[in-house]
Scaffold this active site. Structure first.
Site, mmCIF file in Angstrom:
data_model
loop_
_atom_site.group_PDB
_atom_site.id
_atom_site.type_symbol
_atom_site.label_atom_id
_atom_site.label_comp_id
_atom_site.label_asym_id
_atom_site.label_seq_id
_atom_site.Cartn_x
_atom_site.Cartn_y
_atom_site.Cartn_z
ATOM 1 N N ASP A 176 0.631 -0.983 0.037
ATOM 2 C CA ASP A 176 -0.013 0.151 -0.075
ATOM 3 C C ASP A 176 0.892 1.143 -0.062
ATOM 4 O O ASP A 176 2.203 1.202 0.355
ATOM 5 C CB ASP A 176 -0.752 0.196 1.445
HETATM 6 N N1 URA Z 1 -1.169 -5.860 3.665
HETATM 7 C C1 URA Z 1 -1.704 -4.799 3.709
HETATM 8 O O1 URA Z 1 -2.756 -4.531 4.451
HETATM 9 N N2 URA Z 1 -0.899 -3.851 3.070
HETATM 10 C C2 URA Z 1 0.149 -3.855 2.471
HETATM 11 O O2 URA Z 1 0.727 -3.230 2.113
HETATM 12 C C3 URA Z 1 0.418 -5.276 2.445
HETATM 13 C C4 URA Z 1 -0.100 -6.241 3.184
#
Ligand code: URA
Length: 235
Positions: free
Chosen positions: A103
């Site tokens: 993310d």
């Molecule tokens: N899980 C998440 O919620 N975000 C990420 O960036 C990676 C795994």
């Protein structure tokens, strides 16, 4: 794919093009067992290229490890933030893609390559490749609650809007607000949604490892380096 040897060296290692030429002049590079001093030689993916006696990755493919900072998107067509690829100074950046996604707000280990088969091996859920995250929680968690969460994660958690529970995941409480989470899938916002499903929220998330590969502690946020041959072969 045929390519000039000096270009191949600079694209497949941490050497710049001029450092690659110097390494060649110093006689540090061999092709199929013969020392080669000219960068103009063309090599292809059948040939065995060694630098300082170590094999170099498959010709034509690049494999990088990045310490992804917060505030950049893994999408190749970013909408609100710069793309992670904008942080990379490398020739032919356009063929590269992130191997799985983090993310915008997540930092840590991100692999980047232009080898589709390798990307598939790293990301396919069938191979159960464990990704480990360190998270800071919004609210403190006591030991009893951590035991409950550990058991829920081991069993699989049903995420909001989905029917199929997550595969067994690991959970470890490091302190009141710091935890380690290990998952083998890559569902959308998976770790944050798993914590939401057990009544907690995450304020910061950082990926520490993917399978046997750990984030290199020498990499500052935004920096990347080429993977070593044994790191590529680990998947
Ligand atoms: N899980 C998440 O919620 N975000 C990420 O960036 C990676 C795994």
């Amino acid at each position: 794919m045929m390519m000039r040897l000096d270009r191949f060296l600079s694209e497949s290692t941490d050497l710049t093009r001029s450092q690659a030429k110097q390494a060649l002049r110093r006689g540090e590079v061999s092709v199929d067992g013969e020392p080669v001093r000219s960068g103009a030689l063309h090599v292809d993916d059948e040939q065995d290229v060694l630098w300082l006696g170590e094999p170099i990755a498959r010709i034509g493919f690049r494999y990088l490890m990045m310490h992804k900072p917060e505030g950049v998107e893994c999408s190749l067509k970013p909408t609100h933030y710069p793309s992670v690829l904008s942080l990379i100074e490398i020739e032919q950046r356009e063929r590269l893609h992130p191997v799985g996604r983090l993310d915008v707000e997540t930092s840590g280990l991100l692999l980047i390559s232009d080898d589709g088969q390798w990307t598939h091996r790293v990301t396919t859920p069938n191979r159960d490749c464990l990704k480990r995250y360190r998270a800071t929680l919004a609210e403190p968690m006591d030991e009893k609650d951590a035991e409950r969460v550990t058991a829920r994660f081991k069993k699989g958690v049903t995420l909001e809007g989905e029917d199929k529970p997550t595969k067994p995941a690991t959970f470890e409480r490091l302190s009141e607000q710091d935890v380690l989470i290990g998952v083998t899938e890559g569902r959308y916002h998976q770790v944050r949604r798993m914590m939401t499903a057990v009544g907690h929220s995450i304020v910061s998330l950082h990926r520490e490892s993917i399978g046997p590969l750990e984030l290199d502690p020498d990499l500052e946020p935004g920096e990347c380096r080429h993977l070593r041959p044994e790191e590529i072969a680990a998947f």
